[in-house]
Design an enzyme around this catalytic site. Structure first.
Site, PDB file in Angstrom:
ATOM      1  N   SER A  84      -0.471  -0.040  -2.517  1.00 56.94           N
ATOM      2  CA  SER A  84      -1.362   1.028  -2.989  1.00 56.94           C
ATOM      3  C   SER A  84      -2.772   0.581  -3.325  1.00 56.94           C
ATOM      4  CB  SER A  84      -0.745   1.731  -4.201  1.00 56.94           C
ATOM      5  OG  SER A  84       0.313   2.570  -3.788  1.00 56.94           O
ATOM      6  N   LYS A  87      -5.429   2.523  -1.651  1.00 57.23           N
ATOM      7  CA  LYS A  87      -6.088   3.736  -2.151  1.00 57.23           C
ATOM      8  C   LYS A  87      -7.524   3.476  -2.611  1.00 57.23           C
ATOM      9  CE  LYS A  87      -1.753   5.969  -3.546  1.00 57.23           C
ATOM     10  NZ  LYS A  87      -0.781   4.887  -3.239  1.00 57.23           N
ATOM     11  N   SER A 151      -1.161   6.610  -8.863  1.00 56.03           N
ATOM     12  CA  SER A 151      -0.968   6.083  -7.503  1.00 56.03           C
ATOM     13  C   SER A 151      -0.134   7.020  -6.632  1.00 56.03           C
ATOM     14  CB  SER A 151      -0.326   4.690  -7.546  1.00 56.03           C
ATOM     15  OG  SER A 151      -0.567   3.989  -6.356  1.00 56.03           O
TER      16      SER A 151
END
Length: 403
Positions: A84, A87, A151
């Site tokens: 993640s 992101k 997240s």
């Protein structure tokens, strides 16, 4: 006749002598010769060895850097799944295409049936999702909050598609952005981090974080411990270091294949300088491991700034030769130093001017000292008084006087 000739000759000699004396007295003295004793320009880099040793002491992959300096140090430069942390890239690329100022809500996004399908798919894969039905509306800011704080994989995908129209267009923008920013190991195949083919080296993760720290909207959101989203409720940050003194935030990542990842930034100081430290740890076995190693590494970075002497008090910068042949030193009035992070350097430029008759301590030029925290000028001083030669010297040194 002879007497008159002798008297005339003597008179002529007197007149000529008087003219020579007058010329010697009236002619300006030649410019003194100034000779540098050091290079006109010099660079003073910080020693990278302490930073290299710091990352070498931690499990691979680990990397460190500072927001204010270009250097990055890692113990493993190969690409790894970043999960993640993806992101952060998604937010940076989308915000470059459609900027959003801190505190602004931005355009409203209406969830579609395709968003519902993605949510169901992510939940089946044990991904992070916060389902809302098709027709629900979220502001751009809320999409970013969901992607960066808890997240949420589903809203990172929705945000990328809403910004670029399709995932393919988003990925093309990522590739161009990565090339433009020198991120040689970064490769994304989707915007959320669920796919283990989303990869980068730890040092490129630090570079991504450095770019993120330049975006006030990202730093505002990643430093938030929580946010309240209509229809979903309060969502909590996944960053275990949020709440520690000076921690700005940034991003976690976790998948079965990637392990536990974390890139974090923390405000610190180097002497009288305010700096931001960045540490990235990838592939840790547990969430506790990533928190412990990243936090310890940020603390260890406090010892890495270095004080570098750029000019020393009394340093011999040059010399001047007087009209009578005496050599006098030209020296720095005071010392000057710089506090440098690994990867930084200070520089100096010596500018020696003309030197003439004058007292000891007269200014003979400057040393321009340039550092990351500011510039200053250090005067270069004449070491002894310089006096003009007397008339006898002028009369007996016509070659030096008249050239």
């Amino acid at each position: 006749m002879r007497k008159r000739w002798a008297l005339g000759t003597v008179g002529a000699l007197i007149v000529a002598g008087g003219g020579y004396t007058w010329a010697c007295a009236a002619t300006p003295l030649p410019e003194l010769r100034v000779q540098p004793a050091v290079a006109e320009t010099a660079e003073f880099p910080a020693d990278p060895a302490p930073a290299e040793a710091a990352v070498a002491a931690y499990p691979q992959p680990t990397a460190i850097g500072w927001a204010e300096a270009d250097g990055v140090w890692t113990n493993d430069a190969s690409p790894h799944p970043i999960a993640s942390i993806t992101k952060l890239v998604t937010a940076l690329v989308c915000l470059e295409a459609a900027p959003l100022a801190p505190g602004e809500d931005g355009p409203v996004y209406t969830l579609t049936e395709e968003d519902e399908r993605v949510q169901r798919e992510l939940i089946a894969l044990d991904g992070v999702a916060h389902p809302l039905p098709a027709g629900s509306q979220l502001t751009t800011r809320q999409l970013l909050q969901l992607a960066l704080i808890p997240s949420s994989n589903d809203y990172a995908i929705s945000y990328a598609r809403a910004t670029f129209g399709s995932e393919d267009a988003f990925l093309a923008a990522v590739a161009e952005w990565a090339d433009r920013n020198g991120l040689e190991t970064l490769e994304l195949v989707e915007p959320s981090g669920m796919d283990t083919r989303n990869r980068a080296s730890a040092d490129d993760v630090v570079r991504i974080a450095r770019l993120a720290l330049q975006n006030p909207t990202i730093t505002e959101i990643t430093s938030m411990p929580s946010a309240e989203i209509p229809g979903i409720g309060v969502v909590e940050s996944t960053n275990p270091l949020i709440g520690r003194p000076g921690v700005i935030g940034l991003k976690t990542g976790r998948t079965v294949d990637a392990g536990y990842n974390l890139v974090a930034a923390q405000q610190g100081s180097a002497a009288d300088r305010s700096v931001v430290k960045i540490a990235a740890t990838l592939g840790r076995a547990t969430g506790e491991d990533r928190a412990a190693s990243t936090g310890a590494l940020l603390g260890a970075m406090d010892a890495l700034p270095q004080t570098i002497e750029v000019a020393a008090e009394g340093e011999r910068i040059g010399e001047v030769t007087t009209w009578t042949g005496e050599t006098i030193d030209l020296s720095a009035e005071r010392g000057a130093s710089a506090v440098l992070l690994p990867g930084e350097s200070a520089g100096r430029t010596v500018d020696l001017g003309t030197v003439g008759a004058g007292p000891s301590g007269a200014t003979a030029g400057t040393i321009r000292v340039e550092t990351p925290s500011g510039d200053e000028d250090v005067p270069v001083l004449v070491g002894s008084a310089i006096e003009e030669p007397d008339l006898w010297w002028r009369l007996t040194h016509p070659a030096e006087l008249f050239g």
